[in-house]
Design a protein around this motif. Structure first.
Motif, PDB file in Angstrom:
ATOM      1  N   ASP A 255      16.011  16.855   7.776  1.00  0.00           N
ATOM      2  CA  ASP A 255      14.834  16.385   7.035  1.00  0.00           C
ATOM      3  C   ASP A 255      15.013  14.924   6.629  1.00  0.00           C
ATOM      4  O   ASP A 255      14.065  14.137   6.662  1.00  0.00           O
ATOM      5  CB  ASP A 255      14.606  17.245   5.788  1.00  0.00           C
ATOM      6  N   GLU A 256      16.230  14.541   6.238  1.00  0.00           N
ATOM      7  CA  GLU A 256      16.460  13.160   5.805  1.00  0.00           C
ATOM      8  C   GLU A 256      16.285  12.185   6.970  1.00  0.00           C
ATOM      9  O   GLU A 256      15.728  11.102   6.810  1.00  0.00           O
ATOM     10  CB  GLU A 256      17.848  13.031   5.171  1.00  0.00           C
ATOM     11  N   GLN A 257      16.727  12.599   8.161  1.00  0.00           N
ATOM     12  CA  GLN A 257      16.540  11.722   9.332  1.00  0.00           C
ATOM     13  C   GLN A 257      15.051  11.586   9.668  1.00  0.00           C
ATOM     14  O   GLN A 257      14.577  10.497  10.021  1.00  0.00           O
ATOM     15  CB  GLN A 257      17.316  12.280  10.533  1.00  0.00           C
ATOM     16  N   ILE A 258      14.299  12.688   9.526  1.00  0.00           N
ATOM     17  CA  ILE A 258      12.840  12.606   9.766  1.00  0.00           C
ATOM     18  C   ILE A 258      12.192  11.719   8.706  1.00  0.00           C
ATOM     19  O   ILE A 258      11.343  10.866   9.011  1.00  0.00           O
ATOM     20  CB  ILE A 258      12.229  14.023   9.774  1.00  0.00           C
ATOM     21  N   ALA A 259      12.631  11.878   7.467  1.00  0.00           N
ATOM     22  CA  ALA A 259      12.085  11.043   6.381  1.00  0.00           C
ATOM     23  C   ALA A 259      12.347   9.567   6.676  1.00  0.00           C
ATOM     24  O   ALA A 259      11.481   8.710   6.433  1.00  0.00           O
ATOM     25  CB  ALA A 259      12.714  11.450   5.041  1.00  0.00           C
ATOM     26  N   GLU A 260      13.503   9.269   7.220  1.00  0.00           N
ATOM     27  CA  GLU A 260      13.839   7.868   7.527  1.00  0.00           C
ATOM     28  C   GLU A 260      12.908   7.315   8.612  1.00  0.00           C
ATOM     29  O   GLU A 260      12.447   6.172   8.535  1.00  0.00           O
ATOM     30  CB  GLU A 260      15.319   7.794   7.966  1.00  0.00           C
ATOM     31  N   LEU A 261      12.599   8.157   9.613  1.00  0.00           N
ATOM     32  CA  LEU A 261      11.656   7.728  10.669  1.00  0.00           C
ATOM     33  C   LEU A 261      10.275   7.442  10.057  1.00  0.00           C
ATOM     34  O   LEU A 261       9.591   6.484  10.431  1.00  0.00           O
ATOM     35  CB  LEU A 261      11.504   8.835  11.719  1.00  0.00           C
ATOM     36  N   ILE A 262       9.871   8.311   9.126  1.00  0.00           N
ATOM     37  CA  ILE A 262       8.544   8.133   8.495  1.00  0.00           C
ATOM     38  C   ILE A 262       8.534   6.855   7.658  1.00  0.00           C
ATOM     39  O   ILE A 262       7.599   6.049   7.742  1.00  0.00           O
ATOM     40  CB  ILE A 262       8.191   9.373   7.629  1.00  0.00           C
ATOM     41  N   ARG A 263       9.589   6.646   6.885  1.00  0.00           N
ATOM     42  CA  ARG A 263       9.656   5.426   6.055  1.00  0.00           C
ATOM     43  C   ARG A 263       9.576   4.177   6.938  1.00  0.00           C
ATOM     44  O   ARG A 263       8.874   3.221   6.623  1.00  0.00           O
ATOM     45  CB  ARG A 263      10.977   5.379   5.266  1.00  0.00           C
TER      46      ARG A 263
ATOM     47  N   ARG B  75       0.850  -1.199   0.000  1.00  0.00           N
ATOM     48  CA  ARG B  75       0.000   0.000   0.000  1.00  0.00           C
ATOM     49  C   ARG B  75       0.883   1.247   0.000  1.00  0.00           C
ATOM     50  O   ARG B  75       1.904   1.295   0.684  1.00  0.00           O
ATOM     51  CB  ARG B  75      -0.905   0.025   1.241  1.00  0.00           C
ATOM     52  N   VAL B  76       0.449   2.241  -0.777  1.00  0.00           N
ATOM     53  CA  VAL B  76       1.219   3.483  -0.879  1.00  0.00           C
ATOM     54  C   VAL B  76       0.512   4.553  -0.045  1.00  0.00           C
ATOM     55  O   VAL B  76      -0.667   4.837  -0.257  1.00  0.00           O
ATOM     56  CB  VAL B  76       1.313   3.941  -2.352  1.00  0.00           C
ATOM     57  N   ALA B  77       1.245   5.128   0.908  1.00  0.00           N
ATOM     58  CA  ALA B  77       0.648   6.173   1.759  1.00  0.00           C
ATOM     59  C   ALA B  77       0.767   7.516   1.053  1.00  0.00           C
ATOM     60  O   ALA B  77       1.869   7.986   0.768  1.00  0.00           O
ATOM     61  CB  ALA B  77       1.368   6.211   3.104  1.00  0.00           C
ATOM     62  N   SER B  78      -0.387   8.124   0.759  1.00  0.00           N
ATOM     63  CA  SER B  78      -0.353   9.404   0.035  1.00  0.00           C
ATOM     64  C   SER B  78      -1.256  10.447   0.681  1.00  0.00           C
ATOM     65  O   SER B  78      -1.354  11.571   0.209  1.00  0.00           O
ATOM     66  CB  SER B  78      -0.780   9.183  -1.419  1.00  0.00           C
ATOM     67  N   ASP B  79      -1.957  10.061   1.755  1.00  0.00           N
ATOM     68  CA  ASP B  79      -2.951  10.949   2.370  1.00  0.00           C
ATOM     69  C   ASP B  79      -2.559  11.164   3.838  1.00  0.00           C
ATOM     70  O   ASP B  79      -2.475  10.206   4.600  1.00  0.00           O
ATOM     71  CB  ASP B  79      -4.321  10.259   2.244  1.00  0.00           C
ATOM     72  N   LEU B  80      -2.295  12.408   4.199  1.00  0.00           N
ATOM     73  CA  LEU B  80      -1.877  12.720   5.570  1.00  0.00           C
ATOM     74  C   LEU B  80      -2.963  13.531   6.264  1.00  0.00           C
ATOM     75  O   LEU B  80      -3.441  14.532   5.727  1.00  0.00           O
ATOM     76  CB  LEU B  80      -0.576  13.533   5.540  1.00  0.00           C
ATOM     77  N   ARG B  81      -3.368  13.070   7.442  1.00  0.00           N
ATOM     78  CA  ARG B  81      -4.306  13.825   8.270  1.00  0.00           C
ATOM     79  C   ARG B  81      -3.535  14.487   9.404  1.00  0.00           C
ATOM     80  O   ARG B  81      -2.858  13.777  10.159  1.00  0.00           O
ATOM     81  CB  ARG B  81      -5.352  12.884   8.859  1.00  0.00           C
ATOM     82  N   ILE B  82      -3.632  15.786   9.509  1.00  0.00           N
ATOM     83  CA  ILE B  82      -2.908  16.507  10.555  1.00  0.00           C
ATOM     84  C   ILE B  82      -3.918  17.034  11.565  1.00  0.00           C
ATOM     85  O   ILE B  82      -4.821  17.803  11.207  1.00  0.00           O
ATOM     86  CB  ILE B  82      -2.111  17.696   9.975  1.00  0.00           C
TER      87      ILE B  82
ATOM     88  N   ALA C  12       6.170  19.349   4.728  1.00  0.00           N
ATOM     89  CA  ALA C  12       7.061  19.419   3.560  1.00  0.00           C
ATOM     90  C   ALA C  12       7.814  18.102   3.377  1.00  0.00           C
ATOM     91  O   ALA C  12       7.990  17.626   2.246  1.00  0.00           O
ATOM     92  CB  ALA C  12       8.038  20.581   3.726  1.00  0.00           C
ATOM     93  N   VAL C  13       8.221  17.480   4.490  1.00  0.00           N
ATOM     94  CA  VAL C  13       8.924  16.195   4.388  1.00  0.00           C
ATOM     95  C   VAL C  13       7.966  15.133   3.837  1.00  0.00           C
ATOM     96  O   VAL C  13       8.318  14.350   2.949  1.00  0.00           O
ATOM     97  CB  VAL C  13       9.498  15.768   5.763  1.00  0.00           C
ATOM     98  N   PHE C  14       6.726  15.125   4.354  1.00  0.00           N
ATOM     99  CA  PHE C  14       5.742  14.148   3.861  1.00  0.00           C
ATOM    100  C   PHE C  14       5.479  14.351   2.367  1.00  0.00           C
ATOM    101  O   PHE C  14       5.372  13.389   1.602  1.00  0.00           O
ATOM    102  CB  PHE C  14       4.425  14.272   4.638  1.00  0.00           C
ATOM    103  N   VAL C  15       5.345  15.610   1.949  1.00  0.00           N
ATOM    104  CA  VAL C  15       5.066  15.883   0.530  1.00  0.00           C
ATOM    105  C   VAL C  15       6.241  15.402  -0.330  1.00  0.00           C
ATOM    106  O   VAL C  15       6.049  14.803  -1.399  1.00  0.00           O
ATOM    107  CB  VAL C  15       4.748  17.389   0.331  1.00  0.00           C
ATOM    108  N   ALA C  16       7.450  15.626   0.153  1.00  0.00           N
ATOM    109  CA  ALA C  16       8.628  15.165  -0.601  1.00  0.00           C
ATOM    110  C   ALA C  16       8.643  13.636  -0.701  1.00  0.00           C
ATOM    111  O   ALA C  16       9.204  13.071  -1.641  1.00  0.00           O
ATOM    112  CB  ALA C  16       9.904  15.669   0.068  1.00  0.00           C
ATOM    113  N   LEU C  17       7.989  12.970   0.264  1.00  0.00           N
ATOM    114  CA  LEU C  17       7.942  11.502   0.255  1.00  0.00           C
ATOM    115  C   LEU C  17       6.747  10.970  -0.540  1.00  0.00           C
ATOM    116  O   LEU C  17       6.513   9.764  -0.565  1.00  0.00           O
ATOM    117  CB  LEU C  17       7.875  10.980   1.696  1.00  0.00           C
ATOM    118  N   GLY C  18       5.955  11.853  -1.128  1.00  0.00           N
ATOM    119  CA  GLY C  18       4.877  11.393  -1.994  1.00  0.00           C
ATOM    120  C   GLY C  18       3.470  11.636  -1.488  1.00  0.00           C
ATOM    121  O   GLY C  18       2.504  11.193  -2.120  1.00  0.00           O
ATOM    122  N   VAL C  19       3.320  12.315  -0.354  1.00  0.00           N
ATOM    123  CA  VAL C  19       1.960  12.633   0.121  1.00  0.00           C
ATOM    124  C   VAL C  19       1.343  13.690  -0.802  1.00  0.00           C
ATOM    125  O   VAL C  19       1.973  14.711  -1.095  1.00  0.00           O
ATOM    126  CB  VAL C  19       2.002  13.116   1.588  1.00  0.00           C
TER     127      VAL C  19
END
Ligand code: SAM
Ligand code: SF4
Length: 337
Positions: free
Chosen positions: A300-308, A8-15, A53-60
């Motif tokens: 940002d890259e370390q945060i992206a890694e946590l999200i992944r 599954r591809v996560a593309s929708d973020l609820r804040i 911004a990090v989520f959007v860069a990851l495809g959200v």
């Protein structure tokens, strides 16, 4: 892209912008409210925008602001404006109880808001007061109208149907929405109430909702919503009672059967709580502390890694009904519905 182990591809973020609320819906939180998060625990606007911004860069590609009641966040139009300037620009929506929309809808649209969902469980003022423990129905209805007037078409209206309360009103709610051009969506109650009072037997199932509606309307199922992961099963309303009260216009409705017809296999959602915890499922038992990373000077890259890593560990499904199901500690209002 954020892909989990089930493909599954996560593309929708609820804040969630806040856990606080201007109502006290009985199916959501107790009369006295909840122990609210302290200001220092809440993400600042800068932190929200940086994480987004990090989520959007990851495809959200879509971001929904929710809560608690997101319109209680003092700078919600500024947040919308800053999210709208992310590249690529995400689609921006908001889920609200409608209180405050009269003043804010034009400003939100000018800032870049694309869509809105407003919760209206009843059109009866006394029932609304009982259900939400506040006498605010006129403000809510004015808020829905203001959203439509500001161009947020189609306004989606959410109602959680409860037996012995608003279930019998479902046909009237649908008639009202059809006449006004709103998209009505009926939702199954989920075990996410702060009081832990939910029981499977008391819950109104999608089947029961459709039975009640079908006594007055001819409904034709048209499958899931606009994209496969949309949770609502859509129905065309072909025919209605035709009385002054319920004059039907061609339209549609959605039924969100999260419990009896779960859409976990197509789920593309992630949730960020107001205190910066990433949840990959409403019913997750674990969270990833993005606020600690932010405040610990992570890149940002370390945060992206946590999200992944969090997405990689996303559970297969909510497991309601399984023998080992345990309701999450956080209620819906503190997760972000
Ligand atoms: N306060 C806003 C509102 O009411 O729209 C946004 C937050 S609220 C938690 C988001 C949605 O979740 C609303 O449509 C509400 O009716 C729904 N909701 C709240 N508690 C629920 C529960 N236990 N099960 C199913 N839906 C619930
Ligand atoms: Fe507030 Fe929304 Fe919960 Fe009602 S459902 S108490 S409006 S957060």
């Amino acid at each position: 892209m954020l892909v989990d182990t089930f493909g599954r591809v996560a593309s929708d973020l609820r804040i969630s912008l806040t856990d606080k609320c201007s109502l006290r819906c009985t199916y959501c939180m107790p009369a006295e409210g909840l122990p609210w998060l302290r200001k220092a625990e809440l993400l600042t606007d800068d932190e929200i925008v940086r994480l987004a911004a990090v989520f959007v860069a990851l495809g959200v590609t879509t971001i929904r602001l929710t809560g608690g009641e997101p319109l209680l966040h003092p700078t919600v139009p500024l947040v919308v404006g800053r999210l709208a300037s992310l590249v690529p620009r995400p689609e921006l929506s908001l889920t609200t109880n409608g209180i405050g929309l009269v003043g804010l809808a034009p400003e939100l649209v000018a800032a870049g808001l694309d869509r809105v969902n407003v919760s209206v469980d009843t059109l009866d003022r006394e029932r609304f007061r009982e259900l939400t423990r506040r006498d605010r129905l006129p403000d809510v209805l004015a808020g829905v109208a203001a959203a439509a007037a500001a161009g947020l078409h189609p306004v989606k209206v959410n109602a959680v149907l409860m037996r012995g309360s608003n279930l019998s009103e479902a046909p009237a709610l649908l008639g009202w929405a059809l006449r006004a051009g709103y998209r009505m969506r009926f939702i199954e109650h989920m075990p996410l109430d702060a009081q832990h009072a939910w029981t499977r037997d008391a819950m109104v199932t999608a089947e029961e909702m459709l039975d009640v509606l079908s006594e007055h309307y001819t409904l034709r199922p048209v499958g899931r919503g606009a994209h496969e992961s949309a949770p609502a099963e859509e129905f065309d309303v072909l025919d209605g009672p035709g009385s002054d009260e319920w004059t039907a216009r061609p339209g549609s409705l959605g039924v969100i059967a999260s419990v009896t017809r779960p859409f976990c296999r197509e789920c593309d959602r992630l949730r960020l709580t107001a205190d910066g915890q990433l949840r990959t499922c409403l019913f997750a038992r674990t969270e990833t502390d993005l606020r600690a990373a932010l405040r610990g000077d992570a890149t940002d890259e370390q945060i992206a890694e946590l999200i992944r890593a969090a997405v990689a560990g996303k559970q297969a499904g909510h497991g309601i009904g399984a023998a080992d199901f345990v309701q999450p500690a956080r209620p819906m209002s503190a997760i972000g519905g």
